[in-house]
Design a protein around this motif. Sequence first.
Motif, short mmCIF file in Angstrom:
data_model
loop_
_atom_site.label_atom_id
_atom_site.label_comp_id
_atom_site.label_asym_id
_atom_site.label_seq_id
_atom_site.Cartn_x
_atom_site.Cartn_y
_atom_site.Cartn_z
N LEU A 155 -0.46 -14.57 -24.47
CA LEU A 155 0.85 -14.00 -24.79
C LEU A 155 0.74 -12.69 -25.55
O LEU A 155 1.42 -11.71 -25.25
N GLY A 156 -0.17 -12.65 -26.53
CA GLY A 156 -0.32 -11.44 -27.35
C GLY A 156 -0.78 -10.22 -26.56
O GLY A 156 -0.61 -9.08 -27.02
N ASN A 157 -1.34 -10.45 -25.36
CA ASN A 157 -1.79 -9.33 -24.52
C ASN A 157 -0.74 -8.87 -23.52
O ASN A 157 -1.02 -8.04 -22.66
N THR A 158 0.49 -9.41 -23.62
CA THR A 158 1.50 -9.12 -22.59
C THR A 158 2.82 -8.60 -23.17
O THR A 158 3.85 -8.63 -22.50
N LEU A 159 2.80 -8.13 -24.41
CA LEU A 159 4.06 -7.74 -25.07
C LEU A 159 4.28 -6.24 -24.99
O LEU A 159 3.35 -5.46 -24.80
N ASN A 202 17.93 -18.35 -36.48
CA ASN A 202 16.58 -18.91 -36.68
C ASN A 202 15.53 -18.03 -35.99
O ASN A 202 15.78 -17.50 -34.91
N VAL A 203 14.39 -17.90 -36.63
CA VAL A 203 13.27 -17.16 -36.05
C VAL A 203 12.16 -18.14 -35.71
O VAL A 203 11.70 -18.89 -36.57
N ILE A 204 11.76 -18.16 -34.45
CA ILE A 204 10.69 -19.05 -34.00
C ILE A 204 9.43 -18.23 -33.79
O ILE A 204 9.45 -17.24 -33.04
N LYS A 205 8.36 -18.61 -34.47
CA LYS A 205 7.07 -17.93 -34.27
C LYS A 205 6.34 -18.54 -33.09
O LYS A 205 6.30 -19.75 -32.93
N LEU A 206 5.76 -17.67 -32.26
CA LEU A 206 5.00 -18.13 -31.10
C LEU A 206 3.52 -17.83 -31.30
O LEU A 206 3.17 -16.86 -31.96
N ASP A 207 2.69 -18.66 -30.71
CA ASP A 207 1.24 -18.48 -30.82
C ASP A 207 0.81 -17.34 -29.88
O ASP A 207 1.01 -17.43 -28.66
N PRO A 208 0.23 -16.25 -30.42
CA PRO A 208 -0.19 -15.13 -29.55
C PRO A 208 -1.27 -15.54 -28.55
O PRO A 208 -1.48 -14.84 -27.56
N ASN A 209 -1.95 -16.67 -28.80
CA ASN A 209 -2.98 -17.15 -27.88
C ASN A 209 -2.46 -18.15 -26.86
O ASN A 209 -3.23 -18.74 -26.10
N SER A 210 -1.13 -18.33 -26.85
CA SER A 210 -0.53 -19.19 -25.81
C SER A 210 -0.79 -18.58 -24.44
O SER A 210 -0.83 -17.36 -24.29
N SER A 211 -0.93 -19.44 -23.45
CA SER A 211 -1.11 -18.97 -22.09
C SER A 211 0.26 -18.72 -21.47
O SER A 211 1.17 -19.54 -21.59
N VAL A 212 0.43 -17.55 -20.83
CA VAL A 212 1.70 -17.24 -20.19
C VAL A 212 1.48 -16.86 -18.72
O VAL A 212 0.43 -16.34 -18.34
N SER A 213 2.50 -17.12 -17.93
CA SER A 213 2.48 -16.73 -16.52
C SER A 213 3.07 -15.34 -16.37
O SER A 213 4.13 -15.05 -16.92
N MET A 214 2.36 -14.47 -15.64
CA MET A 214 2.88 -13.13 -15.33
C MET A 214 3.16 -13.02 -13.84
O MET A 214 3.11 -11.95 -13.25
N ASN A 215 3.47 -14.18 -13.22
CA ASN A 215 3.79 -14.22 -11.79
C ASN A 215 2.60 -13.82 -10.92
O ASN A 215 2.78 -13.17 -9.88
#
Length: 303
Positions: A155-159, A202-215
Amino acid sequence: MSTLVIMAAGIGSRFGGGIKQLEPVGPSGEIIMDYSIYDAIEAGFDKVVFIIRKDLEVDFKEIIGNRISKYINVEYAFQELDDLPEGFVKPAERTKPWGTGQAILSCLGKVKEPFAVINADDYYGKEAFVKVHDFLSNSKSNGDKFNFCMAGFLLGNTLSDNGVVTRGVCNVSKEGILLGVDETHGIEKTPEGPIVKEESGNVIKLDPNSSVSMNMWGFTPDFIDELRDRFVQFLKVKGQDLKAEFLVPIIVDDLIRENKAQVTVLETKDIWFGVTYKEDKDVVVNSFKKLIEQGVYPAKLFH
Protein backbone atom coordinates in the motif's frame (compact mmCIF):
# COMPACT_ATOMS: atom_id res chain seq x y z
CA MET A 1 1.82 -18.81 -24.94
CA SER A 2 0.59 -15.94 -22.78
CA THR A 3 -1.11 -12.67 -23.59
CA LEU A 4 -1.10 -9.21 -22.05
CA VAL A 5 -4.53 -7.55 -22.06
CA ILE A 6 -4.47 -3.77 -21.60
CA MET A 7 -7.70 -2.03 -20.59
CA ALA A 8 -7.62 1.25 -22.50
CA ALA A 9 -11.27 1.84 -23.42
CA GLY A 10 -11.63 4.62 -20.86
CA ILE A 11 -9.01 6.92 -22.35
CA GLY A 12 -11.52 9.39 -23.76
CA SER A 13 -12.51 10.42 -27.26
CA ARG A 14 -9.81 13.02 -27.79
CA PHE A 15 -6.12 12.16 -28.06
CA GLY A 16 -3.24 14.36 -26.94
CA GLY A 17 -4.23 17.39 -24.89
CA GLY A 18 -5.38 16.35 -21.48
CA ILE A 19 -5.86 12.60 -21.96
CA LYS A 20 -3.74 11.31 -19.09
CA GLN A 21 -3.08 7.80 -20.46
CA LEU A 22 -1.55 9.26 -23.62
CA GLU A 23 0.57 11.98 -22.06
CA PRO A 24 4.24 11.53 -23.00
CA VAL A 25 6.26 10.61 -19.91
CA GLY A 26 9.49 9.26 -21.45
CA PRO A 27 12.34 11.27 -23.00
CA SER A 28 11.43 10.16 -26.52
CA GLY A 29 7.69 10.68 -26.18
CA GLU A 30 6.91 7.28 -24.61
CA ILE A 31 3.62 6.83 -22.79
CA ILE A 32 3.16 4.61 -19.73
CA MET A 33 1.81 1.74 -21.88
CA ASP A 34 5.11 1.62 -23.79
CA TYR A 35 6.97 0.71 -20.59
CA SER A 36 4.39 -1.89 -19.56
CA ILE A 37 4.60 -3.60 -22.96
CA TYR A 38 8.41 -3.45 -22.92
CA ASP A 39 8.40 -5.18 -19.49
CA ALA A 40 5.84 -7.75 -20.67
CA ILE A 41 7.91 -8.70 -23.75
CA GLU A 42 11.01 -9.02 -21.56
CA ALA A 43 9.07 -11.27 -19.15
CA GLY A 44 7.99 -13.59 -21.99
CA PHE A 45 4.52 -12.46 -23.09
CA ASP A 46 4.06 -12.93 -26.82
CA LYS A 47 0.81 -11.10 -27.62
CA VAL A 48 -0.88 -7.90 -26.52
CA VAL A 49 -4.61 -7.20 -26.81
CA PHE A 50 -5.67 -3.57 -26.49
CA ILE A 51 -9.22 -3.08 -25.26
CA ILE A 52 -10.40 0.20 -26.77
CA ARG A 53 -13.54 1.83 -28.11
CA LYS A 54 -14.19 1.40 -31.82
CA ASP A 55 -14.20 5.15 -32.44
CA LEU A 56 -10.60 5.36 -31.15
CA GLU A 57 -9.16 2.63 -33.37
CA VAL A 58 -7.54 4.76 -36.07
CA ASP A 59 -5.98 7.26 -33.64
CA PHE A 60 -4.92 4.54 -31.22
CA LYS A 61 -3.07 2.60 -33.90
CA GLU A 62 -1.33 5.79 -34.97
CA ILE A 63 -0.19 6.69 -31.44
CA ILE A 64 0.94 3.29 -30.18
CA GLY A 65 -0.49 0.20 -31.91
CA ASN A 66 1.43 0.38 -35.18
CA ARG A 67 4.75 0.96 -33.39
CA ILE A 68 4.23 -1.93 -31.00
CA SER A 69 3.15 -4.37 -33.71
CA LYS A 70 6.75 -4.49 -34.98
CA TYR A 71 7.83 -6.08 -31.69
CA ILE A 72 4.89 -8.23 -30.53
CA ASN A 73 1.64 -9.65 -31.96
CA VAL A 74 -1.12 -7.06 -31.53
CA GLU A 75 -4.88 -7.51 -31.53
CA TYR A 76 -7.78 -5.25 -30.62
CA ALA A 77 -10.97 -5.86 -28.68
CA PHE A 78 -13.73 -3.28 -28.52
CA GLN A 79 -15.65 -2.31 -25.40
CA GLU A 80 -18.90 -0.55 -26.24
CA LEU A 81 -21.81 0.59 -24.08
CA ASP A 82 -24.36 -1.11 -26.31
CA ASP A 83 -22.45 -4.40 -26.65
CA LEU A 84 -24.79 -6.39 -24.43
CA PRO A 85 -25.99 -10.01 -24.36
CA GLU A 86 -29.10 -10.86 -26.33
CA GLY A 87 -32.25 -9.57 -24.66
CA PHE A 88 -30.65 -6.55 -23.00
CA VAL A 89 -30.64 -2.93 -24.15
CA LYS A 90 -28.54 -0.08 -22.78
CA PRO A 91 -30.64 2.47 -20.84
CA ALA A 92 -30.87 5.62 -22.98
CA GLU A 93 -29.38 7.79 -20.22
CA ARG A 94 -26.41 5.52 -19.55
CA THR A 95 -23.04 7.18 -20.32
CA LYS A 96 -20.80 5.41 -17.79
CA PRO A 97 -18.87 2.35 -19.09
CA TRP A 98 -20.04 -1.01 -17.73
CA GLY A 99 -16.70 -1.63 -15.99
CA THR A 100 -13.60 -3.80 -16.13
CA GLY A 101 -15.56 -7.07 -16.20
CA GLN A 102 -17.24 -6.09 -19.48
CA ALA A 103 -13.86 -4.89 -20.78
CA ILE A 104 -12.32 -8.35 -20.37
CA LEU A 105 -15.50 -9.97 -21.70
CA SER A 106 -14.90 -8.10 -24.97
CA CYS A 107 -11.88 -10.42 -25.47
CA LEU A 108 -14.17 -13.43 -25.92
CA GLY A 109 -12.90 -15.40 -28.93
CA LYS A 110 -9.68 -13.37 -29.13
CA VAL A 111 -7.91 -14.63 -25.99
CA LYS A 112 -7.66 -18.42 -25.76
CA GLU A 113 -4.51 -18.69 -23.66
CA PRO A 114 -3.54 -17.65 -20.10
CA PHE A 115 -3.48 -13.87 -19.87
CA ALA A 116 -2.51 -10.98 -17.66
CA VAL A 117 -4.70 -7.88 -17.31
CA ILE A 118 -3.47 -4.35 -16.55
CA ASN A 119 -4.72 -0.78 -16.63
CA ALA A 120 -3.44 1.43 -19.44
CA ASP A 121 -2.40 4.28 -17.16
CA ASP A 122 -0.54 2.43 -14.39
CA TYR A 123 3.18 1.62 -14.19
CA TYR A 124 3.70 -1.71 -12.44
CA GLY A 125 7.44 -2.40 -12.62
CA LYS A 126 9.35 -5.36 -14.02
CA GLU A 127 9.02 -7.78 -11.10
CA ALA A 128 5.24 -8.07 -11.34
CA PHE A 129 5.30 -8.99 -15.04
CA VAL A 130 7.90 -11.71 -14.46
CA LYS A 131 5.99 -13.19 -11.53
CA VAL A 132 2.61 -13.17 -13.28
CA HIS A 133 4.08 -14.62 -16.49
CA ASP A 134 5.85 -17.40 -14.59
CA PHE A 135 2.69 -18.23 -12.65
CA LEU A 136 0.63 -18.45 -15.84
CA SER A 137 3.30 -20.59 -17.52
CA ASN A 138 3.56 -23.07 -14.65
CA SER A 139 0.10 -23.10 -13.08
CA LYS A 140 -1.71 -26.41 -12.89
CA SER A 141 -5.43 -26.98 -12.57
CA ASN A 142 -6.79 -26.86 -9.06
CA GLY A 143 -9.56 -29.44 -9.29
CA ASP A 144 -12.83 -27.72 -10.14
CA LYS A 145 -11.59 -24.30 -8.96
CA PHE A 146 -10.26 -21.50 -11.12
CA ASN A 147 -6.53 -21.00 -10.52
CA PHE A 148 -5.71 -17.29 -10.82
CA CYS A 149 -3.07 -14.89 -9.54
CA MET A 150 -2.82 -11.24 -8.61
CA ALA A 151 0.18 -8.94 -8.31
CA GLY A 152 0.13 -7.63 -4.75
CA PHE A 153 1.69 -4.21 -4.18
CA LEU A 154 2.56 -2.70 -0.81
CA LEU A 155 0.00 0.00 0.00
CA GLY A 156 2.75 2.46 0.93
CA ASN A 157 4.23 2.09 -2.57
CA THR A 158 0.99 3.04 -4.35
CA LEU A 159 -0.03 6.42 -2.89
CA SER A 160 -0.19 9.86 -4.50
CA ASP A 161 1.32 13.01 -3.01
CA ASN A 162 -1.45 15.03 -4.69
CA GLY A 163 -4.69 13.62 -3.32
CA VAL A 164 -6.62 10.61 -2.09
CA VAL A 165 -6.76 7.27 -3.93
CA THR A 166 -8.93 4.16 -3.99
CA ARG A 167 -7.21 0.82 -3.46
CA GLY A 168 -8.37 -2.79 -3.17
CA VAL A 169 -6.91 -3.68 0.22
CA CYS A 170 -6.37 -7.45 0.31
CA ASN A 171 -6.85 -10.02 3.02
CA VAL A 172 -4.10 -12.58 2.36
CA SER A 173 -3.49 -15.89 4.13
CA LYS A 174 -0.08 -16.89 5.50
CA GLU A 175 0.24 -19.17 2.48
CA GLY A 176 -0.17 -16.20 0.12
CA ILE A 177 -3.75 -16.98 -0.94
CA LEU A 178 -6.22 -14.13 -1.44
CA LEU A 179 -9.11 -14.34 1.03
CA GLY A 180 -10.93 -11.18 -0.03
CA VAL A 181 -10.61 -7.65 -1.43
CA ASP A 182 -11.93 -4.60 0.40
CA GLU A 183 -12.34 -1.67 -2.01
CA THR A 184 -11.19 1.25 0.16
CA HIS A 185 -11.89 4.83 -0.91
CA GLY A 186 -10.25 8.08 0.18
CA ILE A 187 -6.82 6.76 1.22
CA GLU A 188 -4.59 9.70 2.03
CA LYS A 189 -0.80 9.79 2.29
CA THR A 190 0.47 11.43 5.50
CA PRO A 191 3.89 11.60 7.22
CA GLU A 192 2.56 9.09 9.76
CA GLY A 193 1.39 6.66 7.09
CA PRO A 194 -1.77 6.06 5.05
CA ILE A 195 -5.10 7.03 6.60
CA VAL A 196 -8.81 7.11 5.76
CA LYS A 197 -11.06 9.84 7.19
CA GLU A 198 -14.60 8.68 7.85
CA GLU A 199 -17.62 10.98 7.47
CA SER A 200 -17.98 10.94 11.25
CA GLY A 201 -14.51 12.48 11.57
CA ASN A 202 -12.85 9.27 12.73
CA VAL A 203 -9.38 8.67 11.31
CA ILE A 204 -8.45 5.07 10.49
CA LYS A 205 -4.76 4.25 10.17
CA LEU A 206 -3.82 1.69 7.52
CA ASP A 207 -0.78 -0.56 7.45
CA PRO A 208 1.59 0.70 4.69
CA ASN A 209 2.74 -2.92 4.26
CA SER A 210 -0.78 -4.14 3.48
CA SER A 211 -1.10 -5.88 0.14
CA VAL A 212 -3.26 -4.02 -2.37
CA SER A 213 -4.62 -4.84 -5.81
CA MET A 214 -3.72 -2.45 -8.63
CA ASN A 215 -5.85 -4.36 -11.16
CA MET A 216 -2.99 -6.55 -12.37
CA TRP A 217 -4.37 -10.08 -12.59
CA GLY A 218 -3.41 -13.40 -14.14
CA PHE A 219 -6.36 -15.40 -15.50
CA THR A 220 -7.04 -18.56 -17.47
CA PRO A 221 -9.19 -18.22 -20.60
CA ASP A 222 -12.18 -19.96 -19.00
CA PHE A 223 -12.57 -16.86 -16.82
CA ILE A 224 -13.96 -15.05 -19.88
CA ASP A 225 -16.74 -17.65 -20.20
CA GLU A 226 -17.51 -17.17 -16.51
CA LEU A 227 -17.76 -13.41 -17.08
CA ARG A 228 -20.31 -13.95 -19.85
CA ASP A 229 -22.64 -15.81 -17.50
CA ARG A 230 -22.12 -13.38 -14.63
CA PHE A 231 -22.67 -10.31 -16.82
CA VAL A 232 -26.14 -11.63 -17.70
CA GLN A 233 -26.93 -11.99 -14.00
CA PHE A 234 -25.52 -8.52 -13.29
CA LEU A 235 -27.71 -6.94 -16.00
CA LYS A 236 -30.82 -8.71 -14.70
CA VAL A 237 -30.30 -7.16 -11.26
CA LYS A 238 -28.53 -3.85 -11.97
CA GLY A 239 -28.93 -3.20 -15.68
CA GLN A 240 -31.15 -0.15 -15.12
CA ASP A 241 -28.84 1.39 -12.48
CA LEU A 242 -27.03 4.08 -14.48
CA LYS A 243 -23.95 3.98 -12.25
CA ALA A 244 -23.63 0.24 -11.51
CA GLU A 245 -20.37 -1.32 -12.73
CA PHE A 246 -19.39 -4.91 -13.44
CA LEU A 247 -15.95 -4.86 -11.80
CA VAL A 248 -13.20 -7.51 -11.79
CA PRO A 249 -12.23 -7.21 -8.09
CA ILE A 250 -15.86 -7.72 -7.05
CA ILE A 251 -16.27 -10.68 -9.43
CA VAL A 252 -13.05 -12.30 -8.14
CA ASP A 253 -14.14 -11.65 -4.55
CA ASP A 254 -17.47 -13.37 -5.27
CA LEU A 255 -15.72 -16.39 -6.82
CA ILE A 256 -13.50 -16.72 -3.73
CA ARG A 257 -16.50 -16.50 -1.37
CA GLU A 258 -18.31 -19.12 -3.46
CA ASN A 259 -15.23 -21.37 -3.19
CA LYS A 260 -14.92 -21.40 -6.99
CA ALA A 261 -11.50 -19.79 -7.31
CA GLN A 262 -8.10 -19.81 -5.67
CA VAL A 263 -6.08 -16.64 -6.20
CA THR A 264 -2.36 -16.62 -5.40
CA VAL A 265 -1.01 -13.20 -4.37
CA LEU A 266 2.41 -12.53 -5.92
CA GLU A 267 4.03 -9.89 -3.75
CA THR A 268 6.11 -7.24 -5.49
CA LYS A 269 8.26 -4.56 -3.89
CA ASP A 270 8.23 -2.37 -7.01
CA ILE A 271 6.89 1.15 -6.60
CA TRP A 272 3.70 1.75 -8.57
CA PHE A 273 3.05 5.12 -10.14
CA GLY A 274 0.45 6.59 -12.42
CA VAL A 275 -1.23 9.83 -13.38
CA THR A 276 -4.18 9.90 -10.98
CA TYR A 277 -3.97 13.69 -10.73
CA LYS A 278 -2.66 16.24 -13.20
CA GLU A 279 0.06 17.13 -10.70
CA ASP A 280 1.30 13.53 -10.74
CA LYS A 281 2.74 13.89 -14.23
CA ASP A 282 5.98 15.56 -13.09
CA VAL A 283 6.55 12.75 -10.58
CA VAL A 284 6.04 10.13 -13.30
CA VAL A 285 8.35 11.90 -15.76
CA ASN A 286 11.08 12.19 -13.11
CA SER A 287 10.59 8.56 -12.06
CA PHE A 288 11.16 7.30 -15.61
CA LYS A 289 14.14 9.64 -15.95
CA LYS A 290 15.73 8.02 -12.88
CA LEU A 291 14.98 4.50 -14.15
CA ILE A 292 16.67 5.34 -17.44
CA GLU A 293 19.68 6.81 -15.63
CA GLN A 294 19.90 3.59 -13.59
CA GLY A 295 19.93 1.53 -16.79
CA VAL A 296 16.53 -0.08 -16.18
CA TYR A 297 15.26 1.20 -19.56
CA PRO A 298 16.94 2.51 -22.72
CA ALA A 299 16.32 6.17 -23.57
CA LYS A 300 14.21 5.10 -26.56
CA LEU A 301 11.57 2.35 -26.66
CA PHE A 302 9.95 0.96 -29.82
CA HIS A 303 11.21 3.60 -32.24
